[in-house]
Design a protein around this motif. Sequence first.
Motif, PDB file in Angstrom:
ATOM      1  N   UNK A   1     -26.018  76.226  61.851  1.00  0.00           N
ATOM      2  CA  UNK A   1     -25.179  75.027  61.963  1.00  0.00           C
ATOM      3  C   UNK A   1     -24.647  74.844  63.370  1.00  0.00           C
TER       4      UNK A   1
ATOM      5  N   UNK B   1      -8.337  75.997  67.631  1.00  0.00           N
ATOM      6  CA  UNK B   1      -8.603  74.661  67.126  1.00  0.00           C
ATOM      7  C   UNK B   1      -7.560  74.248  66.102  1.00  0.00           C
TER       8      UNK B   1
ATOM      9  N   UNK C   1     -21.658  73.220  65.286  1.00  0.00           N
ATOM     10  CA  UNK C   1     -20.321  72.719  64.943  1.00  0.00           C
ATOM     11  C   UNK C   1     -19.995  71.435  65.703  1.00  0.00           C
TER      12      UNK C   1
ATOM     13  N   UNK D   1     -10.853  80.752  69.019  1.00  0.00           N
ATOM     14  CA  UNK D   1     -11.391  79.643  68.245  1.00  0.00           C
ATOM     15  C   UNK D   1     -12.221  80.197  67.089  1.00  0.00           C
TER      16      UNK D   1
ATOM     17  N   UNK E   1     -23.358  81.686  61.462  1.00  0.00           N
ATOM     18  CA  UNK E   1     -24.451  80.768  61.138  1.00  0.00           C
ATOM     19  C   UNK E   1     -25.764  81.180  61.765  1.00  0.00           C
ATOM     20  N   UNK E   2     -25.671  81.906  62.854  1.00  0.00           N
ATOM     21  CA  UNK E   2     -26.907  82.338  63.521  1.00  0.00           C
ATOM     22  C   UNK E   2     -27.307  83.734  63.036  1.00  0.00           C
TER      23      UNK E   2
ATOM     24  N   UNK F   1     -17.333  70.753  67.302  1.00  0.00           N
ATOM     25  CA  UNK F   1     -16.682  70.977  68.606  1.00  0.00           C
ATOM     26  C   UNK F   1     -17.549  71.834  69.529  1.00  0.00           C
TER      27      UNK F   1
ATOM     28  N   UNK G   1     -18.724  74.905  70.047  1.00  0.00           N
ATOM     29  CA  UNK G   1     -18.154  76.039  70.782  1.00  0.00           C
ATOM     30  C   UNK G   1     -19.242  76.891  71.423  1.00  0.00           C
TER      31      UNK G   1
ATOM     32  N   UNK H   1     -19.905  80.133  64.273  1.00  0.00           N
ATOM     33  CA  UNK H   1     -21.221  79.835  64.827  1.00  0.00           C
ATOM     34  C   UNK H   1     -22.086  81.087  64.826  1.00  0.00           C
TER      35      UNK H   1
ATOM     36  N   UNK I   1     -14.293  78.722  65.292  1.00  0.00           N
ATOM     37  CA  UNK I   1     -15.687  78.282  65.241  1.00  0.00           C
ATOM     38  C   UNK I   1     -16.607  79.143  66.108  1.00  0.00           C
ATOM     39  N   UNK I   2     -16.027  79.908  67.054  1.00  0.00           N
ATOM     40  CA  UNK I   2     -16.866  80.829  67.833  1.00  0.00           C
ATOM     41  C   UNK I   2     -17.456  81.887  66.906  1.00  0.00           C
TER      42      UNK I   2
END
Lengths: 362, 560
Positions: A84, B275, A86, B168, B177-178, A88, A90, B174, B170-171
């Motif tokens: 995915x 965030x 995102x 953050x 997700x990988x 924003x 990052x 992500x 989302x760091x």
Amino acid sequence: MSDRDGVRLALERAGVTIDHREILRHIDLQVPRGELLVILGNTDSGKSTLLRAIAGLDPLSSGELHIDGADVRRLRTEWRGAAMMMQNFPLWPNRSVSGNVAFGLEQQRMKRSVRKLRIQHALARVGMLDFRRHWPWQLSDSQRQRVALARTLAAGARLNLLDEPFSTQDEQHRRGLAQMLKQLHQDQETTTLIAARDGQALVPIADRVAVLHDGRMQQLGTPQALYDTPSNRVVAETMGRANLIEGETEHVGEQTLFRAAGDLVIPLFDGALVRPRKGTAFFRPHDLRPVCEEQATRENQVCFSGRVDHVEFLGGVIRYALKTGDIKLWMDQARSDDPQMPRVGQQIMVGLAPEKIRILDA
Amino acid sequence: MTPKQPSSWKRVSVTLCLLGLLALLVAWPLGGLFWDVVPTKHGEWEALRRILVNNDLQESAIRSLLIALTACALASILAVPLAFAAVRSTPLARGTIIALGILPLFTPPFVSAMVFGRLSEVLSDLGLSMTQASAGVFDDHLLLILTYASHFLPFILFSLLIRLTTIDRSLQETARNLQASRWKIWRTVTLPQAAPAYAFGACVALLKMLEDVGAPLMLGHNDLLAPQLLSGLHLGSEQGMRLAIAAALVLFTISALIVLLAWHPLSRATSSTATGKQPLRWRRGPAMRLVSVGLILAVGAVSLGPLAWLVVLSLGGGTSGKLWPTLSAHNFTAALQSALPSLPPSLTFAALTGVMVMLLSTLAAVLYRPSTRSGRSVRFAVNTLFAVPGLVLALAYWEMIGQYRESWPGITLFALISVVVLKQIPLAQHLFNGPLRELRNGGLTSAANLGSAASARSLGISIPTLSGAMGGAFAIGLAAALSELSAVLVLLQDREIPFAVQVYHTLRTVGQGPIGAALGVFLAGLLAAALLAVYAQLRRPWRQAHPVNRQTANALAEMV
């Protein structure tokens, strides 16, 4: 759900509730392998939550979720095989641009030389190869977003989930990246879901489009189907500029009429007959044409007389805003050198075939 | 990318004034102190060499460093997992950890040392010797190590916690997700973000341990570097002074080396990438819950234990090797009577220090701009203050003002305030990182674009935004002045003011232990009030703005 059906992703009556707030409700979605699906919707419509739920970042509160036929509701994010990007975008500040793109490939334990090649390809595709040794803080937002896109695509996951992938890109980059995405999608035969507010660059490359509003799926179909036959005014407006007139239907003898505000009466084509009495008459700006009274009578067209309020230049198309009483209508005309083209303030008559008018739910 | 900006002449001149002030208050006295030991004749070189290669001094330096490092490691063993557990646990559990974690700061190290000392005596009488537990590795320094580990645990805990809450989310998402495993995410995403914060907390703790004299003296350890400096000074002879200066030189060199090695985490403001979302929380299994509960119990024992024991001691318990001989609140009355005369001047001194810390740290923070040379110079100058032990600076002042002490008594107090203030500025300026980032990220520019005048921008935006951090800086100065002992023992020696010295002297007086403990409870109460004021200040105006602000504010508030 069987994998043999060729369905990569299937959601059945899926719902997501976060902090006692229902973000998604009754989502039914089947995405075949190799499809590029664009999910459109306004802010807070639930697009990002849908992608996050598929990725496993937000848990489903109800319904089912299958990827390649397997129930993945209890499967960890890292094992779902969904990459995915995102909203924003990052980037890890302790890794260079190359290091960021390499992250997904590092999990696959491939040879360093192969990895390097794939990083270069991924960065070249988004036009960031020259920046491979830069650090995230040295990049602009637009560049960071392209690196995040490259990182997601380079991972080569079976399911790509892209949340607003072009939000910071200019028009030129948007078109270029969309074409690249389509090409890559065809080459890699992956399944891609893209969430976006503005579908201008994405709808042309989509196999199907879904429109979300207020956490509910409004309509799902090909771009053309959604554009021509939207199920409601949200879909109609999401897919492009639309003429929408509030009013109600009534039967006068054998004919069905649509009566709008300001005593505007539109005779309806039989195919437009609808159940509800109250509704919204819908037609696209390109359906309207300037007509003279004779032509309108001869061709049995629905006519509107109005004053040109303003004109928008859209390249090959000129968009006219017409004021007809309290109603504002839009008309698209191919650009030409005709000196008779309507001008601002001019009173003109426009018409369209009755079968072009659809009555949507109020 | 940060564009290079020209500095306005006003800003440059204020910067030069601040740099001049720092040079006057730090470089000049320190230069004067060390210049004195620079030999001019052959014989003096030999004398200096003899002092520096003195086995006692070398051993003291090594011992001090080893004790500080061991205490730091011990504190880290609890603080690091605690910070990770806190950031991923429920708000209630996090609140409990924060509340317990801040408690050790309520008692100055010398009070904690006394508490551990008395506890050890009682345990020895019960046949449970704490010092034997060290298996002779640290001889009888185990109590000191425990004192430091418990007192400086919050520095590491909160520094790390702040960073972890502002990473953050989302760091990490992500990376998940990988297809990255938890270990890989921790190693490649979380650790690189958190490591500088840990280094910051650990280095500040290490520097403070090295320059502390109260705890070693309370436990009777004169064989460390800082107590040696003090005892050399108190000898009153030229030889004693030479020993003190040599110890100061070694202490300064060690501190400077630590600051040099940790320059990056000490000097750079960690950039918040928050965030506004809650930090990433893994699904918690029973084992994880068990570990969290265990950690909370451990920090509870480390934090609440000494405080509770202090209260027991103040009530007359734990004396004569008996746990509960006769508990009485009479000690509090006696302590209050002896404390009352010294409280007003102590509070005045603390308030003056607080105001100075607030003004100078605000000025230093506001003048810092990474894009200008003058801004970077200010940050560099302020951060080099980390390398100057307060004890050494106090000795430098003592040496410098020697001849004026009798004729102008106020100069000693001025010197004391200067030392305490200068030691707090580098720490206090970090409180401004968050609000200033918000201001510079558009708040001020937007106001300027809307035609707002400079004065209106200051009154309407800058001051309200910075007021929380300013209040926090004031309270930090207040707390530091109330608990300061090292500089006071050098500059004021046997006086009963400020309050911390009175507590120290009472605790060291035979037969006055319970009254000293009661005074310690008063001191803990004052420090608690000051630290809670910092917390309250940091939760004020700018946290209301939006989630990023709120989270950073909470994180900063948690630090203190």
